[in-house]
Design an enzyme around this catalytic site. Structure first.
Site, mmCIF file in Angstrom:
data_model
loop_
_atom_site.group_PDB
_atom_site.id
_atom_site.type_symbol
_atom_site.label_atom_id
_atom_site.label_comp_id
_atom_site.label_asym_id
_atom_site.label_seq_id
_atom_site.Cartn_x
_atom_site.Cartn_y
_atom_site.Cartn_z
ATOM 1 C CD GLU A 113 13.513 -9.729 2.897
ATOM 2 O OE1 GLU A 113 12.639 -9.687 2.013
ATOM 3 O OE2 GLU A 113 14.057 -8.692 3.344
ATOM 4 C CG HIS A 149 12.488 -6.773 0.435
ATOM 5 N ND1 HIS A 149 11.619 -7.203 1.412
ATOM 6 C CD2 HIS A 149 11.819 -5.822 -0.257
ATOM 7 C CE1 HIS A 149 10.465 -6.548 1.310
ATOM 8 N NE2 HIS A 149 10.576 -5.704 0.295
ATOM 9 N N GLY A 200 6.609 -0.093 -4.992
ATOM 10 C CA GLY A 200 6.013 0.777 -5.999
ATOM 11 C C GLY A 200 5.996 2.233 -5.571
ATOM 12 C CG PHE A 201 4.183 4.087 -2.922
ATOM 13 C CD1 PHE A 201 3.495 5.290 -3.091
ATOM 14 C CD2 PHE A 201 3.476 2.898 -3.051
ATOM 15 C CE1 PHE A 201 2.138 5.304 -3.395
ATOM 16 C CE2 PHE A 201 2.115 2.895 -3.347
ATOM 17 C CZ PHE A 201 1.451 4.104 -3.525
ATOM 18 C CB CYS A 221 10.047 -2.514 2.146
ATOM 19 S SG CYS A 221 9.091 -2.493 0.615
ATOM 20 N N GLY A 260 0.787 -1.228 0.000
ATOM 21 C CA GLY A 260 0.000 0.000 0.000
ATOM 22 C C GLY A 260 0.819 1.278 0.000
ATOM 23 C CG ASN A 306 7.707 -6.391 -3.809
ATOM 24 O OD1 ASN A 306 7.133 -5.748 -4.688
ATOM 25 N ND2 ASN A 306 7.050 -7.157 -2.977
#
Length: 399
Positions: free
Chosen positions: A369, A367, A327-328, A283, A256, A325
């Site tokens: 991890e 990310h 989108g913002f 993230c 979101g 990963n």
């Protein structure tokens, strides 16, 4: 890209991808039946399709896999990344070039098609994923409906209307949907080949992880470095967290719009930063930490999704290949004085990390991890743990 441009002849399509501009892409259905309205993105990773599809950060999205052969290692319970698989927090749709491959791996517990159906993920194959990826690169992430009907009967007008009417991810707080329903303790440590996961039985520190849609391997890596991890829901207030007497606080990834989730998360993060505790974000956690420190976030044109992204760590001068990963992104030009940009994408120069001067507070966009992806960034977890160990008077772990 119009109807009928799939690379194979399809006598009667059993799945459709309908874009908001009215474009219809035909294919063969797989996984769950029905339809899902979401944002279409592409992921360039060569491995880890199950980890990708179960990443809660993909909630509200349909993933196009640029790697053509998906399904060859089957599906198993060990490669799931969301905390509550029954709740299906992850991608709602998947797009493949070829039909799902027959499993051929000793770890396989079943085929991917059945796993997709059980998880409620609508999938489509036999379409030109290269052309779709090029379209997304040119026009940005697409609003769309993915639909699967084994009989091939579709209400085209209805699908077009739903795709066109969807408002997108901007302004959506999806963390409340992806988060845990209650607090819990995590002790599982990283997976080791031929042994499986371990258990942290003798923790030397306590980390509270705020769950905005956290991935399992993040928690494993923190626990593996000596921490008892208490997971708390996204809406937990600062007083409750501080009453748990943590040695550090982790701000998790999640789906979101960070500005929407930040309406309730930012005041909490501000209090945690002011407490002097070490704080580490990944993230969505990174984006909301930036908001709390006075920066802004922006919606990206196509986002970054893959396991081959080069990022430079300005604190060491090293370049690492990372998994991404999102989108913002944090607008690096909006970073206030006292907030240092520590990492930057070498693809487009976008911000990938920040640190607060004089405070044990930092975060990264990518990310570390590595589920899936390279392990170049595992040192970031040791960096976080070392901030805790410093406060405890313990020697630092080698990064």
């Amino acid at each position: 890209m119009a109807a009928g441009t799939a690379p194979w002849s399809i006598e009667k399509p059993t799945a459709l991808l309908v874009l908001a501009d009215g474009t219809i892409i035909e294919g063969k259905g797989a996984g769950a039946t029905g339809e899902r309205v979401a944002e279409v993105v592409f992921n360039t990773a060569l491995t880890g399709y199950q980890e990708i599809l179960t990443d809660p950060s993909y909630l509200g999205q349909i993933v196009t896999f640029t790697f053509p052969h998906i399904g060859n290692v089957g599906a198993n319970d060990e490669d799931i990344e969301d905390l509550t698989p029954a709740a299906r927090h992850g991608a709602v749709g998947a797009i493949f070039k070829a039909d799902i491959t027959t499993p051929s791996n000793y770890r396989s517990g079943g085929d991917l098609d059945a796993w997709l159906a059980a998880r409620g993920i609508v999938a489509i194959s036999k379409l030109d994923t290269r052309a779709l990826t090029a379209l997304i690169r040119e026009r940005g992430a697409q609003h769309a409906v993915i639909a699967h009907d084994p009989s091939g009967n579709f209400d085209i007008d209805s699908l077009k209307a739903k795709a066109a009417a969807w408002s997108g991810l901007v302004g959506l707080d999806l963390a409340k949907e992806a988060t845990s329903g209650q607090s819990s303790v995590w002790t599982e440590t990283p997976w080791v080949w031929d042994e499986g996961t371990g258990e942290q039985a003798k923790p030397t520190m306590h980390v509270v992880a705020i769950d905005y849609g956290v991935k399992r391997n993040i928690l494993r890596l923190i626990a593996g470095l000596g921490a008892k991890v208490t997971i708390v829901p996204a809406t937990t207030d600062a007083a409750t967290i501080l009453a748990m007497q943590p040695d550090g606080v982790f701000l998790s990834n999640g789906p979101g719009d960070p500005a929407a989730t930040g309406e309730y998360a930012v005041p909490v993060i501000n209090e945690l930063v002011a407490s002097g505790l070490p704080v580490f974000g990944i993230c969505l956690g990174h984006q909301m930490l930036a908001l709390a420190l006075g920066a802004k976030t922006v919606k990206m044109h196509q986002g970054h999704h893959g396991a081959n992204h080069p990022v430079k760590d300005h604190t060491t001068g090293k370049v690492e290949i990372v998994s991404m990963n999102h989108g913002f992104a944090v607008d690096s030009k909006s970073l206030p004085q006292g907030v240092e940009e520590t990492h930057v994408s070498l693809f487009d120069g976008s911000n990938c990390g920040i640190a607060l001067a004089g405070k044990p507070v930092f975060s990264v966009q990518h990310h570390p991890e590595a589920s899936p992806g390279p392990q170049d960034s595992h040192y970031l977890f040791r960096r976080f743990v070392n901030l805790i160990r410093e406060r405890q008077g313990e020697p630092a772990l080698a990064e």
